[in-house]
Design a protein around this motif. Structure first.
Motif, PDB file in Angstrom:
ATOM      1  N   LEU A   9     -32.583  22.091  16.675  1.00 48.72           N
ATOM      2  CA  LEU A   9     -33.922  22.242  17.259  1.00 48.72           C
ATOM      3  C   LEU A   9     -34.128  21.328  18.456  1.00 48.72           C
ATOM      4  O   LEU A   9     -35.103  21.480  19.195  1.00 48.72           O
ATOM      5  CB  LEU A   9     -34.997  21.942  16.205  1.00 48.72           C
ATOM      6  CG  LEU A   9     -35.106  22.933  15.043  1.00 48.72           C
ATOM      7  CD1 LEU A   9     -36.092  22.422  14.003  1.00 48.72           C
ATOM      8  CD2 LEU A   9     -35.522  24.318  15.540  1.00 48.72           C
ATOM      9  N   THR A  10     -33.216  20.404  18.677  1.00 49.84           N
ATOM     10  CA  THR A  10     -33.310  19.469  19.803  1.00 49.84           C
ATOM     11  C   THR A  10     -32.382  19.860  20.949  1.00 49.84           C
ATOM     12  O   THR A  10     -32.295  19.122  21.936  1.00 49.84           O
ATOM     13  CB  THR A  10     -32.956  18.041  19.345  1.00 49.84           C
ATOM     14  OG1 THR A  10     -31.551  17.959  19.024  1.00 49.84           O
ATOM     15  CG2 THR A  10     -33.765  17.631  18.129  1.00 49.84           C
ATOM     16  N   GLN A  11     -31.715  21.013  20.837  1.00 52.99           N
ATOM     17  CA  GLN A  11     -30.689  21.387  21.804  1.00 52.99           C
ATOM     18  C   GLN A  11     -31.009  22.704  22.508  1.00 52.99           C
ATOM     19  O   GLN A  11     -31.591  23.609  21.889  1.00 52.99           O
ATOM     20  CB  GLN A  11     -29.331  21.528  21.080  1.00 52.99           C
ATOM     21  CG  GLN A  11     -28.886  20.261  20.372  1.00 52.99           C
ATOM     22  CD  GLN A  11     -27.761  20.516  19.373  1.00 52.99           C
ATOM     23  OE1 GLN A  11     -27.653  21.595  18.796  1.00 52.99           O
ATOM     24  NE2 GLN A  11     -26.927  19.514  19.166  1.00 52.99           N
ATOM     25  N   VAL A  37     -34.636  19.240   8.283  1.00 49.97           N
ATOM     26  CA  VAL A  37     -34.785  17.868   8.747  1.00 49.97           C
ATOM     27  C   VAL A  37     -34.201  17.742  10.149  1.00 49.97           C
ATOM     28  O   VAL A  37     -33.097  18.238  10.423  1.00 49.97           O
ATOM     29  CB  VAL A  37     -34.081  16.885   7.791  1.00 49.97           C
ATOM     30  CG1 VAL A  37     -34.248  15.457   8.283  1.00 49.97           C
ATOM     31  CG2 VAL A  37     -34.643  17.014   6.386  1.00 49.97           C
ATOM     32  N   THR A  38     -34.924  17.070  11.051  1.00 49.03           N
ATOM     33  CA  THR A  38     -34.519  17.006  12.452  1.00 49.03           C
ATOM     34  C   THR A  38     -34.898  15.663  13.066  1.00 49.03           C
ATOM     35  O   THR A  38     -35.815  14.991  12.564  1.00 49.03           O
ATOM     36  CB  THR A  38     -35.200  18.151  13.247  1.00 49.03           C
ATOM     37  OG1 THR A  38     -34.858  18.060  14.622  1.00 49.03           O
ATOM     38  CG2 THR A  38     -36.713  18.077  13.117  1.00 49.03           C
ATOM     39  N   PRO A  39     -34.212  15.263  14.140  1.00 49.43           N
ATOM     40  CA  PRO A  39     -34.711  14.114  14.918  1.00 49.43           C
ATOM     41  C   PRO A  39     -36.055  14.471  15.559  1.00 49.43           C
ATOM     42  O   PRO A  39     -36.487  15.629  15.538  1.00 49.43           O
ATOM     43  CB  PRO A  39     -33.632  13.916  15.993  1.00 49.43           C
ATOM     44  CG  PRO A  39     -32.449  14.687  15.528  1.00 49.43           C
ATOM     45  CD  PRO A  39     -32.965  15.804  14.687  1.00 49.43           C
ATOM     46  N   ALA A  53     -40.378  21.963   9.714  1.00 52.25           N
ATOM     47  CA  ALA A  53     -39.341  20.945   9.844  1.00 52.25           C
ATOM     48  C   ALA A  53     -39.930  19.538   9.753  1.00 52.25           C
ATOM     49  O   ALA A  53     -41.005  19.259  10.296  1.00 52.25           O
ATOM     50  CB  ALA A  53     -38.606  21.117  11.168  1.00 52.25           C
ATOM     51  N   ILE A  54     -39.194  18.670   9.075  1.00 51.98           N
ATOM     52  CA  ILE A  54     -39.582  17.272   8.920  1.00 51.98           C
ATOM     53  C   ILE A  54     -38.804  16.446   9.936  1.00 51.98           C
ATOM     54  O   ILE A  54     -37.576  16.538  10.012  1.00 51.98           O
ATOM     55  CB  ILE A  54     -39.259  16.766   7.500  1.00 51.98           C
ATOM     56  CG1 ILE A  54     -40.024  17.573   6.449  1.00 51.98           C
ATOM     57  CG2 ILE A  54     -39.585  15.283   7.371  1.00 51.98           C
ATOM     58  CD1 ILE A  54     -39.589  17.265   5.027  1.00 51.98           C
ATOM     59  N   THR A  55     -39.506  15.624  10.700  1.00 47.49           N
ATOM     60  CA  THR A  55     -38.823  14.709  11.615  1.00 47.49           C
ATOM     61  C   THR A  55     -38.645  13.363  10.935  1.00 47.49           C
ATOM     62  O   THR A  55     -39.568  12.848  10.296  1.00 47.49           O
ATOM     63  CB  THR A  55     -39.616  14.526  12.928  1.00 47.49           C
ATOM     64  OG1 THR A  55     -40.916  14.026  12.617  1.00 47.49           O
ATOM     65  CG2 THR A  55     -39.759  15.843  13.656  1.00 47.49           C
ATOM     66  N   ILE A  56     -37.448  12.801  11.068  1.00 49.62           N
ATOM     67  CA  ILE A  56     -37.165  11.502  10.464  1.00 49.62           C
ATOM     68  C   ILE A  56     -36.435  10.622  11.469  1.00 49.62           C
ATOM     69  O   ILE A  56     -35.771  11.119  12.381  1.00 49.62           O
ATOM     70  CB  ILE A  56     -36.305  11.636   9.184  1.00 49.62           C
ATOM     71  CG1 ILE A  56     -34.933  12.261   9.515  1.00 49.62           C
ATOM     72  CG2 ILE A  56     -37.030  12.457   8.129  1.00 49.62           C
ATOM     73  CD1 ILE A  56     -33.912  12.112   8.413  1.00 49.62           C
TER      74      ILE A  56
END
Length: 349
Positions: A9-11, A37-39, A53-56
């Motif tokens: 999801l960050t790309q 789970v994602t940055p 989505a959970i950001t951690i």
């Protein structure tokens, strides 16, 4: 609990990220309890919202994946982690990983030295430390087994598909005459050979439209010069999905000249939009396209040019490939791939 590593999801979207996104959306429909789970440096916010989505963590990229992701998992009873986009935390054991292909080994000039060395270190360790490996085609499965001496029983094919946005048009085509190619412009995609073949054609009516990204780490000056040398060759760069749908729908033909593909999603997208497909006769492409494409030898520019010319002048051939294309895409769906994945992991939870 099942956790999906959603760093994709960050790309920016290429085939790998498309796989991660579409398969995740299908998995979410079939199992609402899956955790994504994602940055925190998300660029696909609408998809992240649909996945809840959970950001951690505070890191990003590989550092997040190798350090903060496994820390989070261990604090939450070490659940099964599914990785969909080639990379995974090496030292976290309760995982399944997806390796799409080994292009970095087969076509090293397509990648920077730093990228190649990192993948040469990372991928074999992911393969050995994962409970199971998913890949996208029988072709890639055989390559992974051979290179890493991995038993076939450890690998399973969970294929790509065409996304639902790619559909045929309900109106007539525009009057624009062009041949379309869609891909990142790296060495193994063979755009240099495609341009050489296009320049051989006597036809002066059609343009060659190239869609994709040029990364200066990857693209050769030769390719850039060839694009600039012919005014009938147009480079559109990256385009939105909605724009890409229109380009597929109105193209006279879609051509995929790759030397190497782990799967190859664009031919399916083109077929879903009613565009006849011409493509290479090697790697995974005959597996993916079956009898629905007109094939050529990608190492033979005369053959490429001949097949393009055949399709442009033979309307019966074109219509036949369109019909076969519609039938071919029915063999693949994200829902069926998600179902297959969930069945495969049932005994590992």
């Amino acid at each position: 609990m099942i956790v999906i590593n959603a760093r994709f999801l960050t790309q920016p979207i290429t085939g790998v990220q498309r796989y991660g996104i579409e398969l995740s959306l299908a998995l979410k429909k079939q199992n609402a309890e899956i955790v994504f789970v994602t940055p925190n440096n998300i660029i696909h916010h609408d998809i992240a919202l649909r996945l809840n989505a959970i950001t951690i963590g505070k890191l990003k990229g590989h550092a997040w994946e190798q350090l903060e992701l496994p820390q989070f998992l261990k604090k939450n009873n070490s659940p099964l982690l599914i990785n969909l986009a080639n990379t995974a935390p090496v030292f976290y054991k309760n995982k399944i990983s997806t390796i799409h292909d080994i292009a970095f080994e087969k076509f090293p000039l397509s990648f920077s030295w730093k990228f190649r060395q990192f993948y040469k270190f990372l991928i074999p360790r992911i393969v050995s430390s994962s409970k199971k490996i998913f890949t996208v085609s029988e072709f890639s499965k055989n390559e992974l087994c051979s290179l890493y001496s991995t038993p076939k029983s450890k690998l399973e094919v969970i294929p790509n598909a065409s996304s639902s946005i790619f559909t045929r048009s309900t109106t007539n085509k525009t009057q624009a005459k062009y041949i379309l190619a869609v891909s990142s412009l790296t060495q193994q995609k063979n755009f240099v050979g495609l341009i050489d073949a296009f320049n051989m054609l006597n036809d002066q009516q059609h343009e060659l439209l190239l869609v994709g990204s040029i990364n200066r780490n990857f693209a050769t000056q030769t390719l850039i010069d060839k694009i600039d040398s012919n005014p009938r060759i147009k480079f559109a760069g990256r385009v939105s999905d909605s724009a890409l749908v229109d380009l597929y729908r109105n193209a006279e033909a879609f051509i995929h000249p790759s030397f190497y593909e782990g799967f190859g999603i664009p031919p399916l997208e083109a077929q879903a939009c009613g565009c006849p497909v011409i493509c290479s006769n090697i790697a995974s492409l005959p597996e993916v396209c079956g009898d629905s494409a007109l094939y050529f030898d990608p190492y033979n520019t005369v053959d490429i040019a001949s097949k393009i010319d055949n399709l442009l002048v033979d309307s019966n051939l074109s219509q036949s490939l369109v019909k076969k294309g519609y039938e071919n895409i029915k063999r693949f769906s994200w829902d069926s791939s998600a179902t297959k994945l969930l069945v495969s992991i049932k005994d590992l939870q």
